[in-house]
Design an enzyme around this catalytic site. Structure first.
Site, mmCIF file in Angstrom:
data_model
loop_
_atom_site.group_PDB
_atom_site.id
_atom_site.type_symbol
_atom_site.label_atom_id
_atom_site.label_comp_id
_atom_site.label_asym_id
_atom_site.label_seq_id
_atom_site.Cartn_x
_atom_site.Cartn_y
_atom_site.Cartn_z
ATOM 1 N N ARG A 116 0.827 -1.220 0.000
ATOM 2 C CA ARG A 116 0.000 0.000 0.000
ATOM 3 C C ARG A 116 0.860 1.268 0.000
ATOM 4 N NH1 ARG A 116 -3.014 -3.644 -0.807
ATOM 5 N NH2 ARG A 116 -5.128 -3.921 -0.026
ATOM 6 N N SER A 135 -10.727 -0.349 2.895
ATOM 7 C CA SER A 135 -10.013 -0.425 4.185
ATOM 8 C C SER A 135 -9.564 0.972 4.589
ATOM 9 C CB SER A 135 -8.767 -1.295 4.064
ATOM 10 O OG SER A 135 -9.103 -2.585 3.636
ATOM 11 N N GLU A 139 -4.759 4.046 5.633
ATOM 12 C CA GLU A 139 -4.487 3.751 4.222
ATOM 13 C C GLU A 139 -5.081 4.873 3.357
ATOM 14 O OE1 GLU A 139 -5.706 -0.108 2.272
ATOM 15 O OE2 GLU A 139 -6.579 1.311 0.842
HETATM 16 P P1 FAD Z 1 -8.485 8.580 -5.664
HETATM 17 O O1 FAD Z 1 -9.233 8.228 -4.437
HETATM 18 O O2 FAD Z 1 -9.075 9.562 -6.579
HETATM 19 O O3 FAD Z 1 -7.033 9.065 -5.248
HETATM 20 C C1 FAD Z 1 -6.284 8.343 -4.311
HETATM 21 C C2 FAD Z 1 -4.927 9.046 -4.136
HETATM 22 O O4 FAD Z 1 -4.195 8.965 -5.341
HETATM 23 C C3 FAD Z 1 -5.081 10.546 -3.828
HETATM 24 O O5 FAD Z 1 -4.042 10.924 -2.956
HETATM 25 C C4 FAD Z 1 -4.911 11.205 -5.188
HETATM 26 O O6 FAD Z 1 -4.394 12.512 -5.088
HETATM 27 C C5 FAD Z 1 -3.926 10.267 -5.867
HETATM 28 N N1 FAD Z 1 -4.132 10.165 -7.315
HETATM 29 C C6 FAD Z 1 -5.278 9.800 -7.950
HETATM 30 N N2 FAD Z 1 -5.081 9.786 -9.285
HETATM 31 C C7 FAD Z 1 -3.791 10.154 -9.485
HETATM 32 C C8 FAD Z 1 -2.996 10.348 -10.654
HETATM 33 N N3 FAD Z 1 -3.464 10.158 -11.875
HETATM 34 N N4 FAD Z 1 -1.700 10.752 -10.474
HETATM 35 C C9 FAD Z 1 -1.191 10.955 -9.233
HETATM 36 N N5 FAD Z 1 -1.901 10.792 -8.111
HETATM 37 C C10 FAD Z 1 -3.186 10.384 -8.225
HETATM 38 N N6 FAD Z 1 -7.447 -0.697 -2.650
HETATM 39 C C11 FAD Z 1 -6.634 -1.770 -2.738
HETATM 40 O O7 FAD Z 1 -5.410 -1.617 -2.895
HETATM 41 N N7 FAD Z 1 -7.132 -3.025 -2.656
HETATM 42 C C12 FAD Z 1 -8.436 -3.289 -2.492
HETATM 43 O O8 FAD Z 1 -8.838 -4.449 -2.430
HETATM 44 C C13 FAD Z 1 -9.328 -2.167 -2.397
HETATM 45 N N8 FAD Z 1 -10.645 -2.364 -2.206
HETATM 46 C C14 FAD Z 1 -11.494 -1.295 -2.111
HETATM 47 C C15 FAD Z 1 -12.864 -1.530 -1.944
HETATM 48 C C16 FAD Z 1 -13.753 -0.464 -1.856
HETATM 49 C C17 FAD Z 1 -15.218 -0.752 -1.686
HETATM 50 C C18 FAD Z 1 -13.260 0.860 -1.967
HETATM 51 C C19 FAD Z 1 -14.215 2.010 -1.931
HETATM 52 C C20 FAD Z 1 -11.891 1.103 -2.126
HETATM 53 C C21 FAD Z 1 -10.989 0.027 -2.192
HETATM 54 N N9 FAD Z 1 -9.601 0.209 -2.349
HETATM 55 C C22 FAD Z 1 -8.768 -0.869 -2.481
HETATM 56 C C23 FAD Z 1 -9.043 1.573 -2.403
HETATM 57 C C24 FAD Z 1 -9.113 2.224 -3.810
HETATM 58 O O9 FAD Z 1 -9.989 1.530 -4.637
HETATM 59 C C25 FAD Z 1 -7.725 2.263 -4.457
HETATM 60 O O10 FAD Z 1 -6.816 2.947 -3.648
HETATM 61 C C26 FAD Z 1 -7.783 2.933 -5.836
HETATM 62 O O11 FAD Z 1 -6.554 2.759 -6.496
HETATM 63 C C27 FAD Z 1 -8.094 4.414 -5.737
HETATM 64 O O12 FAD Z 1 -8.338 4.893 -7.032
HETATM 65 P P2 FAD Z 1 -9.053 6.284 -7.281
HETATM 66 O O13 FAD Z 1 -8.940 6.590 -8.733
HETATM 67 O O14 FAD Z 1 -10.413 6.285 -6.717
HETATM 68 O O15 FAD Z 1 -8.104 7.242 -6.447
HETATM 69 N N1 EPU Z 2 -11.131 -10.070 9.969
HETATM 70 C C1 EPU Z 2 -11.761 -10.057 11.198
HETATM 71 N N2 EPU Z 2 -12.709 -9.101 11.424
HETATM 72 C C2 EPU Z 2 -13.041 -8.159 10.500
HETATM 73 C C3 EPU Z 2 -12.382 -8.166 9.256
HETATM 74 C C4 EPU Z 2 -11.416 -9.147 9.013
HETATM 75 O O1 EPU Z 2 -11.479 -10.895 12.057
HETATM 76 O O2 EPU Z 2 -13.918 -7.337 10.792
HETATM 77 C C5 EPU Z 2 -10.136 -11.131 9.688
HETATM 78 C C6 EPU Z 2 -10.682 -12.098 8.617
HETATM 79 O O3 EPU Z 2 -11.452 -13.111 9.194
HETATM 80 C C7 EPU Z 2 -9.413 -12.641 8.006
HETATM 81 C C8 EPU Z 2 -8.433 -11.481 8.125
HETATM 82 O O4 EPU Z 2 -8.982 -10.593 9.097
HETATM 83 O O5 EPU Z 2 -8.920 -13.727 8.742
HETATM 84 C C9 EPU Z 2 -8.212 -10.774 6.806
HETATM 85 O O6 EPU Z 2 -9.471 -10.306 6.318
HETATM 86 P P1 EPU Z 2 -9.760 -10.058 4.752
HETATM 87 O O7 EPU Z 2 -9.373 -11.263 3.969
HETATM 88 O O8 EPU Z 2 -11.127 -9.527 4.628
HETATM 89 O O9 EPU Z 2 -8.712 -8.963 4.352
HETATM 90 P P2 EPU Z 2 -8.188 -7.640 5.068
HETATM 91 O O10 EPU Z 2 -6.801 -7.901 5.545
HETATM 92 O O11 EPU Z 2 -9.171 -7.111 6.046
HETATM 93 C C10 EPU Z 2 -7.027 -6.791 2.914
HETATM 94 C C11 EPU Z 2 -6.935 -5.508 2.176
HETATM 95 C C12 EPU Z 2 -8.135 -5.329 1.255
HETATM 96 C C13 EPU Z 2 -8.177 -6.491 0.278
HETATM 97 C C14 EPU Z 2 -8.276 -7.795 1.060
HETATM 98 C C15 EPU Z 2 -8.196 -8.999 0.171
HETATM 99 C C16 EPU Z 2 -5.631 -4.004 3.521
HETATM 100 C C17 EPU Z 2 -5.613 -2.836 4.419
HETATM 101 N N3 EPU Z 2 -6.818 -4.391 3.080
HETATM 102 O O12 EPU Z 2 -8.132 -6.670 3.801
HETATM 103 O O13 EPU Z 2 -7.969 -4.131 0.523
HETATM 104 O O14 EPU Z 2 -9.267 -6.389 -0.597
HETATM 105 O O15 EPU Z 2 -7.165 -7.868 1.992
HETATM 106 O O16 EPU Z 2 -6.899 -9.139 -0.298
HETATM 107 O O17 EPU Z 2 -4.582 -4.556 3.218
HETATM 108 C C18 EPU Z 2 -8.351 -1.806 0.594
HETATM 109 O O18 EPU Z 2 -7.128 -1.667 0.573
HETATM 110 O O19 EPU Z 2 -9.146 -0.825 0.599
HETATM 111 C C19 EPU Z 2 -8.915 -3.150 0.618
HETATM 112 C C20 EPU Z 2 -10.225 -3.396 0.694
#
Ligand code: FAD
Ligand code: EPU
Length: 338
Positions: free
Chosen positions: A164, A238, A334
């Site tokens: 991240r 997250s 994050e």
């Molecule tokens: P924004 O929110 O618009 O921007 C994020 C940051 O990047 C800001 O600081 C912005 O200034 C900068 N930025 C944006 N575009 C640019 C650009 N073109 N050049 C330079 N800087 C830029 N993330 C994960 O890693 N794994 C996950 O599994 C995951 N699951 C998610 C689930 C949900 C439901 C949600 C809402 C979010 C999740 N995220 C996850 C976080 C998010 O989706 C990612 O961080 C994604 O890459 C953000 O993209 P965005 O275009 O919305 O960025």
């Molecule tokens: N868990 C709990 N309680 C909760 C949530 C999770 O006990 O409320 C436990 C789960 O049971 C599991 C472990 O935590 O054993 C990990 O949970 P999960 O697989 O849901 O993943 P996470 O670590 O909570 C991370 C990323 C997610 C990504 C998933 C899948 C981070 C900060 N988050 O979540 O990314 O989608 O793994 O790879 O690393 C994001 O970055 O926004 C994001 C959603």
């Protein structure tokens, strides 16, 4: 080029926070970007680069220029027998790029299915999920320095990718605008089904054959069953990163807290799921005013409708405090707080 004044950013961030931007412009190509960066009247103003707004928490009106990056395009730019390089404009929806690649059976980003946001933001925090990270397939990116409008290309080693994290989230934050990203994918995909219950969920669906398409479908299903859809309920995924502690600290925690989960990283550190820590402090599903922690995934903070960024931030502070008091672990955000 259109520059709007005093517009609401509510529909431009997935938390659905209603703050105003003093100036706002949507950018469709590099020349527009260079032009706007050269205007004297905006030079000294703070800039906010925005993609899909799915990883930001807006806590106040933005007294500067918001640049919403909408540069389009997805194309194969190079290929040989084994690999293919796919290049995409920073404004493309990340999942659209995944679907483009999955449809052609290119392997390497199928586990990153359905991550919200744009291609341009993906390198920012080296997006990751279900055992894959962008850095595993990253080839290069191009972009522009805000200060002087100069173009630059970053190869993988220049990006300081980590969990991240990248140079764009640190040293170059708000200084460099990513305009395009290229990924190198495999024509003979090697599937990665080792994370959590992925293999089990795939098994349940009884596919005849499992390829990138099936993996993408299953990952999407798992995500939809656990994470709130931002179109329905405001959130940014997250809110905190999963903390890393020393093995020594983890062994101590295990003695004190039955059932604590940890994943050895092989460098003397253990990654502890923040969701588990937050849930253990009693926050899971808890509602605090207009905000709360999601009932299925406590690491996701939500806006029940009319929350301000400050309210979400206050909840985050309370959660951090209780995790620190109980476990002696400091959670780090994050989400980008603005
Ligand atoms: P924004 O929110 O618009 O921007 C994020 C940051 O990047 C800001 O600081 C912005 O200034 C900068 N930025 C944006 N575009 C640019 C650009 N073109 N050049 C330079 N800087 C830029 N993330 C994960 O890693 N794994 C996950 O599994 C995951 N699951 C998610 C689930 C949900 C439901 C949600 C809402 C979010 C999740 N995220 C996850 C976080 C998010 O989706 C990612 O961080 C994604 O890459 C953000 O993209 P965005 O275009 O919305 O960025
Ligand atoms: N868990 C709990 N309680 C909760 C949530 C999770 O006990 O409320 C436990 C789960 O049971 C599991 C472990 O935590 O054993 C990990 O949970 P999960 O697989 O849901 O993943 P996470 O670590 O909570 C991370 C990323 C997610 C990504 C998933 C899948 C981070 C900060 N988050 O979540 O990314 O989608 O793994 O790879 O690393 C994001 O970055 O926004 C994001 C959603």
């Amino acid at each position: 080029m259109k520059i709007n004044k005093n517009i609401s950013l509510k529909s431009y961030n997935t938390f659905g926070i209603d703050v105003k931007a003093k100036f706002f412009s949507e950018i469709y190509d590099e020349s527009q970007l260079k032009e706007i960066l050269s205007f004297e009247e905006y030079k000294l103003l703070p800039k906010l680069i925005l993609g899909g707004g799915s990883n930001v928490l807006l806590t106040k009106d933005f007294d500067g220029l918001v640049l919403k990056i909408s540069i389009p395009g997805i194309e194969v730019i190079n290929e040989n027998d084994k690999t293919v390089i796919v290049s995409a404009g920073a404004g493309e929806i990340w999942h659209k790029l995944v679907l483009f690649c999955v449809a052609k059976n290119y392997g390497g980003i199928e586990n990153l299915s359905l991550i919200p946001g744009t291609v341009g933001a993906a390198p920012m925090q080296n997006i990751g999920a279900y055992g894959q990270e962008l850095k595993d397939v990253f080839d290069n990116l191009s972009g522009i320095y805000i200060e002087n409008g100069e173009s630059a290309v970053f190869q993988k080693d220049d990006c300081n990718f980590a969990y991240r994290d990248s140079i764009f989230k640190n040293k170059l934050k708000d200084k460099f605008i990513i305009t395009g990203v290229s990924v190198r994918l495999r024509k003979n995909p090697i599937l990665n089904l080792d994370y959590g219950n992925v293999k089990y969920e795939i098994g349940k669906l009884g596919y005849d054959r499992i390829g990138v398409k099936e993996v993408s479908e299953v990952i999407s299903k798992i995500r939809q069953s656990r994470l709130p859809d931002p179109a329905v309920i405001g959130n940014a995924g997250s809110f905190f990163k999963n903390p890393e502690v020393s093995e020594e600290k983890f062994n101590q925690l295990k003695k004190n807290f039955n059932g604590i989960i940890g994943f050895k990283l092989g460098n003397g550190k253990v990654k502890v799921p923040a969701g588990w820590l937050i849930e253990s402090c009693g926050w899971k599903g808890k509602k605090v005013g207009n905000t709360g922690s999601h009932a299925k995934q406590s690491l996701v903070l939500i806006n029940y409708g009319n929350a301000t960024g400050e309210e979400v931030l206050n909840l985050a502070k309370e959660i951090k405090k209780s995790v620190l008091n109980k476990f002696g672990i400091e959670l780090k955000e994050e989400v980008n707080i603005i």
